[in-house]
Design a protein around this motif. Structure first.
Motif, short mmCIF file in Angstrom:
data_model
loop_
_atom_site.label_atom_id
_atom_site.label_comp_id
_atom_site.label_asym_id
_atom_site.label_seq_id
_atom_site.Cartn_x
_atom_site.Cartn_y
_atom_site.Cartn_z
N UNK A 1 1.13 -1.45 0.04
CA UNK A 1 0.27 0.47 -0.07
C UNK A 1 0.91 1.14 0.02
N UNK A 2 0.75 2.32 -0.75
CA UNK A 2 1.30 3.32 -0.89
C UNK A 2 0.25 4.72 -1.10
N UNK A 3 0.52 5.64 0.27
CA UNK A 3 -0.08 6.88 -0.10
C UNK A 3 0.31 7.91 -0.31
N UNK A 4 0.09 8.68 -1.42
CA UNK A 4 1.77 9.69 -1.74
C UNK A 4 0.82 10.89 -1.69
N UNK A 5 1.86 11.78 -1.21
CA UNK A 5 0.91 13.41 -0.93
C UNK A 5 1.93 14.35 -1.55
N UNK A 6 1.42 15.09 -2.47
CA UNK A 6 2.71 16.33 -3.25
C UNK A 6 2.16 17.41 -3.64
N UNK A 7 2.81 18.31 -3.01
CA UNK A 7 2.63 19.74 -3.05
C UNK A 7 3.14 20.92 -4.38
N UNK A 8 3.29 20.94 -4.82
CA UNK A 8 4.17 22.60 -5.49
C UNK A 8 3.97 23.51 -5.82
N UNK A 9 4.70 24.45 -6.06
CA UNK A 9 4.89 25.98 -6.50
C UNK A 9 5.50 25.91 -7.39
N UNK A 10 4.33 26.76 -8.49
CA UNK A 10 5.10 27.25 -10.12
C UNK A 10 5.22 29.04 -10.51
N UNK A 11 6.67 29.36 -10.60
CA UNK A 11 6.66 30.83 -11.00
C UNK A 11 6.73 30.70 -12.61
N UNK A 12 6.10 32.14 -12.76
CA UNK A 12 5.81 31.71 -14.78
C UNK A 12 7.07 33.57 -14.32
#
Length: 331
Positions: free
Chosen positions: A200-211
Motif C-alpha cells: 500500500x502506498x499513500x503519496x502526498x504532493x505539493x508544488x509551487x510554480x512561478x512564471x
C-alpha cells in the motif's frame, strides 16, 4: 492527414512504452516526481471546440540518476536525479488541425533528491526550470495580427475585467509563451509485504510554480508578453494525493489533484480539479484510466476555458513501485 498524425503519435507512445519495459531493466531510470504519459478520449468540451483525443507523451532524459540504487540499499542512502524533461501535450480537434492545432510544449531542466526514511517512506524534493509555449506567433486575442505587433498589442487595450477571454481567444494561432520554475515536494508512506514488495502506498504532493520572463532566470529569451502575464498571473499552487494498492497481480491507483491559479483575469476560473482512477492489470508501467476534471483547462492559453470532462485512456507510469531492502520492520 490528421488521422495519419494520430497513428504516428500512437506509434511514438508505443515505442516509448517498449523502451521503458525493456528486458535490461537496469537501464530504466526512476523519477518520483513526474508527469505520466497518456493518451485519452472522452466527453465534455468548451463551446468552441470538440476534442477527439488528448495525448501527453512525456519523456525524461537522464543526465544522472542513482535513485534506484539508493532505494534498494540496506542503509539510508540519499539518491539524486538530474535530467531534461520534454513534456509535450497534443490535442486533435474535430476540425482541420493542419495536422495538430496549437500544441503545448514544456522543456524543463530538473534536479530531484530523494531519501528513504527509517520507516521506509520516501521523501522527495524537485526543482525544475525551463520553457512553456505553444509554438504559435499570432496575437492571443486576434486572428488578424502577429503577437507583440503594434496592432496586436492594441487589442489588449480593449480587454476589461468584464471581458470573456474564452470568447475572444485566437484558437488558430494565438501565441502562449513563458518561462517557469517549479518547486515540488512529495512524501510517500509505504507498506510492504514480507518479501519487501510494495503493498500500500499513500503519496502526498505539493508544488509551487512561478512564471517568469527570463529563461533559467538569467537569459532573456522565450519569455512572456507583458500584456499576457497580467491576464494569466505569475503564481500557481498544486496539491495532490494518490493511494496505490494491490489485488492479486493487479495494481490500482486512485488520486485527486487540485490546481490554483493566482492573479488571473476575473473571467478565468481560478481552480482545477482532477479525479483519477488507474488500473495496471499486469503490475507494469501500462495502465488504463478514467478521469473527471472540472475548472480551468490545463492546456496553455486554453486555461481561459472552463468545463467538466470525463476521459478514458491509457497511461504509462514513470515511477512503478518496486522491491526494496527495508531499513525497518515496516510490514
Amino acid at each position: 492527414m490528421k488521422y495519419l498524425s494520430f497513428f504516428f503519435l500512437l506509434f511514438q507512445i508505443s515505442s516509448l512504452y517498449a523502451q521503458t519495459n525493456a528486458e535490461k531493466s537496469a537501464f530504466k531510470e526512476y523519477y518520483p516526481i513526474a508527469e505520466r504519459s497518456f493518451i485519452s478520449g472522452g466527453f465534455g468540451n468548451n463551446e468552441y471546440e470538440q476534442i477527439i483525443f488528448d495525448a501527453k507523451p512525456s519523456v525524461y532524459y537522464s543526465l544522472y540518476n542513482d535513485i534506484r540504487e539508493s532505494l534498494t540499499a540496506e542503509e539510508i542512502t540519499p539518491g539524486y536525479a538530474v535530467y531534461v524533461a520534454f513534456l509535450p501535450q497534443i490535442r486533435m480537434f474535430s476540425e482541420n488541425s493542419k495536422p495538430i492545432k496549437t500544441p503545448s510544449y514544456k522543456v524543463l531542466f530538473g534536479w530531484q533528491p530523494i531519501i528513504k526514511t527509517s520507516e521506509d517512506n520516501f521523501l522527495t524534493f524537485a526543482i525544475e526550470t525551463g520553457h512553456y509555449s505553444n509554438g504559435q506567433n499570432g496575437s492571443a486575442f486576434s486572428e488578424d495580427f502577429e503577437d507583440e505587433s503594434e496592432e496586436g498589442q492594441a487589442v489588449y487595450e480593449t480587454i476589461t475585467d468584464a471581458t470573456d477571454l474564452s470568447a475572444i481567444l485566437n484558437r488558430e494561432d494565438g501565441n502562449f509563451s513563458t518561462n517557469l520554475t517549479r518547486l515540488s515536494f512529495n512524501y510517500r508512506l509505504n507498506k510492504f509485504t514480507e518479501t519487501n514488495a510494495p503493498k500500500r502506498i499513500h503519496s502526498l504532493t505539493a508544488a509551487y510554480q512561478l512564471y517568469h520572463n527570463k529563461f533559467l532566470g538569467v537569459i532573456d529569451v522565450g519569455g512572456y508578453n507583458a500584456k499576457d502575464i497580467a491576464l494569466y498571473g505569475r503564481h500557481r499552487l498544486e496539491f495532490g494525493y494518490e493511494f496505490t494498492g494491490y489485488y492479486k497481480k493487479m495494481r490500482y491507483t486512485a488520486g485527486q489533484e487540485v490546481f490554483l491559479q493566482l492573479g488571473a483575469h476575473p473571467s478565468v476560473t481560478p481552480y482545477r480539479s482532477e479525479t483519477k482512477f488507474i488500473l495496471n492489470p499486469w503490475n507494469t508501467d501500462l495502465g488504463f484510466f478514467a478521469q473527471f476534471d472540472f475548472g480551468f483547462d490545463d492546456y496553455n492559453y486554453r486555461f481561459v476555458d472552463s468545463y467538466p470532462r470525463l476521459s478514458f485512456g491509457v497511461s504509462w507510469d514513470w515511477f512503478t513501485p518496486f522491491i526494496i531492502k527495508q531499513t525497518s520492520t515496516n510490514k
